[in-house]
Design an enzyme around this catalytic site. Sequence first.
Site, short mmCIF file in Angstrom:
data_model
loop_
_atom_site.label_atom_id
_atom_site.label_comp_id
_atom_site.label_asym_id
_atom_site.label_seq_id
_atom_site.Cartn_x
_atom_site.Cartn_y
_atom_site.Cartn_z
N PRO B 87 11.34 71.29 -2.93
CA PRO B 87 11.37 72.74 -2.76
C PRO B 87 9.99 73.32 -2.46
CG PRO B 87 11.72 72.15 -5.07
CD PRO B 87 11.71 70.89 -4.30
N GLY B 91 4.90 74.47 -6.43
CA GLY B 91 3.70 73.88 -6.99
C GLY B 91 3.56 72.40 -6.67
N LEU B 92 4.43 71.90 -5.79
CA LEU B 92 4.39 70.47 -5.44
C LEU B 92 3.63 70.24 -4.13
CD1 LEU B 92 8.00 69.39 -6.49
CD2 LEU B 92 5.86 69.09 -7.76
N GLY B 93 2.91 71.23 -3.68
CA GLY B 93 2.00 71.01 -2.56
C GLY B 93 2.64 71.11 -1.19
N SER B 95 2.61 73.57 0.89
CA SER B 95 1.72 74.23 1.86
C SER B 95 0.79 73.23 2.51
CB SER B 95 0.87 75.31 1.18
OG SER B 95 1.66 76.15 0.42
N ALA B 96 0.15 72.41 1.68
CA ALA B 96 -0.79 71.42 2.23
C ALA B 96 -0.04 70.38 3.05
CB ALA B 96 -1.56 70.75 1.09
N ALA B 97 1.12 69.94 2.55
CA ALA B 97 1.87 68.90 3.25
C ALA B 97 2.33 69.38 4.61
CB ALA B 97 3.07 68.46 2.40
N ASP B 138 -4.96 69.54 -2.83
CA ASP B 138 -3.67 69.33 -2.18
C ASP B 138 -3.82 68.68 -0.81
OD1 ASP B 138 -2.91 70.66 -4.44
OD2 ASP B 138 -1.57 72.06 -3.42
#
Lengths: 304, 304
Positions: B87, B91-93, B95-97, B138
Amino acid sequence: MSVTASAPGKVILFGEHAVVYGEPAIAGAIDRRIYVSVERRSDGEVRISSSDEIEDGYPYVKRAAELTFDYLGERCGLDIKVESEFPPASGLGSSAAVSVSTVLAISTLLGREVERKDVARLGHMVEKKVQGAASITDSSVTTFGGVLFIKPKLEVVEAIDAGNIPLVVGYTGKTGSTKELVEGVRTLREADPEIVDSIIHSIGRIAVRAKGVLERGGDIGGLMNINHGLLESLGVGTEELSRYVYAARKAGASGAKITGAGGGGCMVAYAPENQRAVAKAIEDEGGLPFIVSIEKEGARIETG
Amino acid sequence: MSVTASAPGKVILFGEHAVVYGEPAIAGAIDRRIYVSVERRSDGEVRISSSDEIEDGYPYVKRAAELTFDYLGERCGLDIKVESEFPPASGLGSSAAVSVSTVLAISTLLGREVERKDVARLGHMVEKKVQGAASITDSSVTTFGGVLFIKPKLEVVEAIDAGNIPLVVGYTGKTGSTKELVEGVRTLREADPEIVDSIIHSIGRIAVRAKGVLERGGDIGGLMNINHGLLESLGVGTEELSRYVYAARKAGASGAKITGAGGGGCMVAYAPENQRAVAKAIEDEGGLPFIVSIEKEGARIETG
């Protein structure tokens, strides 16, 4: 002739566990008491009874009677009756309150006046004898009342001139073993001394800061919240305590934390504006709430 | 011709929030990815679409395309499709991914090879442009994969040679505002600098200790539990996260903590023996569990 003495329960506002390692703590007497009535028996025996389920307190009463007799150099048969306005073994200081009340009741019955500091000292000795170890916190608070700043390294307590402190205590109905919890922190500290010492020191700094806030009648909620997290980090939290803490904050408490050893026992919330709503929130989570205030008066003889 | 690049999500294992103040942190890539496919459009426009509900990621994709064009000194029309295995805004990154995948996909489509460190750097720039501020954590983790020790003061990351790390992530379904949460800690720190700095420093010490434990394949659960309490003390916990953390521990996780900014988002449990039971416990509390492992591979081009 019958003499009744009473002494208040307590909440630790700041510094539990860290106090074991010499950090300062703050504890306050609460407006719930234990009552100990004593009456002479002609047969020389000491009999203890209670209308409440506080048999846990009997070893303290028995030992307090022995120490008081030794201290006064005088003994007699006694019927001792114990009643409590708060649950025993809940972390609210019932052991110290019952010990100190017993000392005061017996010495008064025997017509002897014992100085307050000696009442506290005898109460502390009772706790040490029964438990193996005890801090001076509980016996001091229940003897002197009010809010005390405890400096364990110096074995001294200092009264804090705090205004009214509107609190709500939430009891889990469970008893955490203080001994095991203190042992748990010790094990954690042995594994990671640098980290755990730093947490313990932070708890001490919070107590120092809180003393200043209390003296100027400020809101200690924020500091309680920080202290709560640090207690969680020491592993003495429980799921229930955590739920009550969050429920209390949500209901408007400006701060909430574990009070006492944790692992069950009680939490305490600072709720200057809505004690009732906070109490209800704790009750809704399955806890037993007590709306309490700081009790200025410590151990006393009840008259009439 | 269509090119698909992917990059993994991440969990912060240690050091969130403290990293903002220069303390080290540990983050790991997880075996859930975001996929970005790009294909030339003849009209020169850049269109973004997604089969998932990840519109939140579009500003990152758009900015990543612009920065990549600028970096390469070359541009073209693009259809960009985004898909995610985890999702967004949790908070699992994500955006960076999504940023890093976009950089890698576009540069590959244009037949240009960009060094890994520059892919990470461009990803970080995208996050900074969109959010105003971002740590290198991230973008580094999603680019390089594996477990990284982040030294923010030096702006360097170091790979940790850790064995398998069996984790369970629990998502609250809610998004905490990282900006507001970081701001909250800043406010707390301004009110009580000595206390909060000491807590922040303790979190950093935990990350240093955890690096050693991971390198020898040890159990990081205990350190995660301590770190969790310290995050609670910084005020970034929530009632839900706390419930999942306790449920995970009860189900056999050796440790559990908030991961990321808190205030919603996710928690993570270390469960070497019973990931399924821990996942079920989190689900029973209303959370969305993900059984994850550390993903060794970072950003990559998908073939076939």
